[in-house]
Design a protein around this motif. Structure first.
Motif, short mmCIF file in Angstrom:
data_model
loop_
_atom_site.label_atom_id
_atom_site.label_comp_id
_atom_site.label_asym_id
_atom_site.label_seq_id
_atom_site.Cartn_x
_atom_site.Cartn_y
_atom_site.Cartn_z
N GLU A 64 44.13 36.22 81.23
CA GLU A 64 42.95 36.36 82.08
C GLU A 64 42.55 37.83 82.21
N ARG A 65 43.54 38.70 82.33
CA ARG A 65 43.26 40.13 82.45
C ARG A 65 42.55 40.64 81.20
N PHE A 66 43.04 40.25 80.01
CA PHE A 66 42.43 40.73 78.78
C PHE A 66 41.06 40.11 78.54
N LYS A 67 40.82 38.92 79.05
CA LYS A 67 39.47 38.36 78.97
C LYS A 67 38.51 39.23 79.79
N ALA A 68 38.97 39.65 80.98
CA ALA A 68 38.12 40.49 81.83
C ALA A 68 37.92 41.87 81.21
N THR A 69 38.99 42.46 80.65
CA THR A 69 38.82 43.78 80.05
C THR A 69 37.96 43.72 78.79
N SER A 70 37.98 42.59 78.09
CA SER A 70 37.08 42.45 76.93
C SER A 70 35.63 42.44 77.38
N ALA A 112 32.42 55.46 76.32
CA ALA A 112 33.64 55.55 75.51
C ALA A 112 34.66 54.51 76.00
N PRO A 113 35.59 54.11 75.13
CA PRO A 113 36.62 53.16 75.55
C PRO A 113 37.49 53.67 76.70
N ALA A 114 37.76 54.97 76.74
CA ALA A 114 38.64 55.53 77.78
C ALA A 114 37.85 55.93 79.01
N ASP A 115 38.48 55.74 80.17
CA ASP A 115 37.93 56.18 81.45
C ASP A 115 39.10 56.77 82.22
N TYR A 116 39.29 58.08 82.09
CA TYR A 116 40.48 58.73 82.66
C TYR A 116 40.49 58.72 84.18
N THR A 139 46.51 50.80 77.08
CA THR A 139 46.45 51.08 75.64
C THR A 139 45.80 49.91 74.89
N GLU A 140 46.21 48.71 75.21
CA GLU A 140 45.64 47.53 74.55
C GLU A 140 44.16 47.35 74.90
N ALA A 141 43.80 47.58 76.15
CA ALA A 141 42.41 47.44 76.55
C ALA A 141 41.53 48.46 75.81
N LYS A 142 42.01 49.70 75.70
CA LYS A 142 41.23 50.72 74.98
C LYS A 142 41.08 50.36 73.50
N HIS A 169 38.45 47.74 73.42
CA HIS A 169 37.13 48.33 73.70
C HIS A 169 36.60 49.04 72.46
N LYS A 170 37.47 49.74 71.75
CA LYS A 170 37.05 50.43 70.53
C LYS A 170 36.62 49.42 69.47
N ARG A 171 37.37 48.34 69.31
CA ARG A 171 37.00 47.30 68.33
C ARG A 171 35.65 46.68 68.70
N ILE A 172 35.44 46.45 69.99
CA ILE A 172 34.17 45.88 70.44
C ILE A 172 33.03 46.85 70.14
N ALA A 173 33.24 48.12 70.44
CA ALA A 173 32.20 49.12 70.18
C ALA A 173 31.93 49.21 68.68
N ASP A 174 32.99 49.21 67.87
CA ASP A 174 32.83 49.28 66.41
C ASP A 174 32.11 48.05 65.86
N ALA A 175 32.23 46.93 66.58
CA ALA A 175 31.58 45.68 66.15
C ALA A 175 30.19 45.54 66.77
#
Length: 175
Positions: free
Chosen positions: A97-103, A115-119, A152-155, A158-164
Motif C-alpha cells: 500500500e505504501r509503494f502504491k501511494a509513493t508511485s 525531482a525524485p528526491a525531496d531532502y 531509496t526504493e521510492a526515489k 519516481h525516477k523510472r516514472i519520470a523517465d517513462a
C-alpha cells in the motif's frame, strides 16, 4: 561467483519442527548434538561459537516430546512464530500500500517536473520515524534502516516514472 560454505553452519542441537509449516527444509531431522561442541560454545549468548561459526537450531515438536525439558520452549516458540508470520504478512501488505501511494506521488512529481528526491521531506521523516521508534520501544537504528530502504526504493520508482514520461506502470497487480 559462489563460495564453498560446506560446514559453515554447524548446529549445536537440532530439534526440527513438525512438517506443518511451509518452508521447513529440515522437517525430518532429529535431535543431534555435534561432537565438536564444547560447553563454552553451548553457553555462547550471541549465537557464535569460539571458532566464529554461527550456531543454528531447528525446532521440532516431535523431537521435543522426547526431551521434556525443551517441550515448553518449543510450544511457546511455535506460538510466537505464528504471531511473527501474521505480523510479516501485515507488514508486506502495508508495504504494498505504501509503494502504491509513493508511485502516485511519483506520477504527480513527474507531471509537475519535480525531482525524485525531496531532502526536506527526508529530514522530516528521519525525525518522525526516530520519534515513533523511541515511543514504540524500537531501536531507532531499525527505523532508520526501514526509512533508508523505503526512501531509496521510492526515489528509484519516481525516477523510472519520470523517465517513462509520468507512466507509473502497474501500481496494483490485482487491478
Amino acid at each position: 561467483m559462489s563460495a564453498d560454505i560446506s560446514g559453515w553452519r554447524k548446529p549445536v542441537r537440532t530439534i526440527t519442527e513438525d512438517n506443518d509449516q511451509t518452508g521447513s527444509a529440515d522437517a525430518n531431522n532429529v535431535v543431534t548434538d555435534t561432537a565438536e561442541t564444547d560447553e563454552t560454545q553451548l553457553k555462547s549468548a550471541n549465537g557464535i561459537d569460539a571458532n566464529g561459526i554461527e550456531r543454528s537450531s531447528t525446532i521440532d515438536a516431535q523431537a521435543a516430546k522426547e526431551h521434556p525439558e525443551v517441550a515448553d520452549a518449543v510450544a511457546k516458540i511455535k506460538g510466537l512464530r505464528q504471531t511473527i508470520d501474521n505480523i510479516d504478512g501485515a507488514v508486506i501488505h502495508l508495504l504494498a500500500e505504501r509503494f502504491k501511494a509513493t508511485s502516485q506521488v511519483g506520477v504527480l512529481k513527474a507531471g509537475a517536473g519535480f525531482a525524485p528526491a525531496d531532502y526536506k521531506r527526508e529530514d522530516y521523516q528521519i525525525e518522525r520515524l526516530q520519534r515513533i521508534a523511541k515511543d514504540a520501544g524500537l531501536d531507532p537504528n531499525i527505523a532508520e534502516m526501514y526509512r533508508e530502504f523505503v526512501v531509496t526504493e521510492a526515489k528509484k520508482r519516481h525516477k523510472r516514472i519520470a523517465d517513462a514520461g509520468g507512466d507509473p506502470g502497474v501500481l496494483d497487480v490485482f487491478a
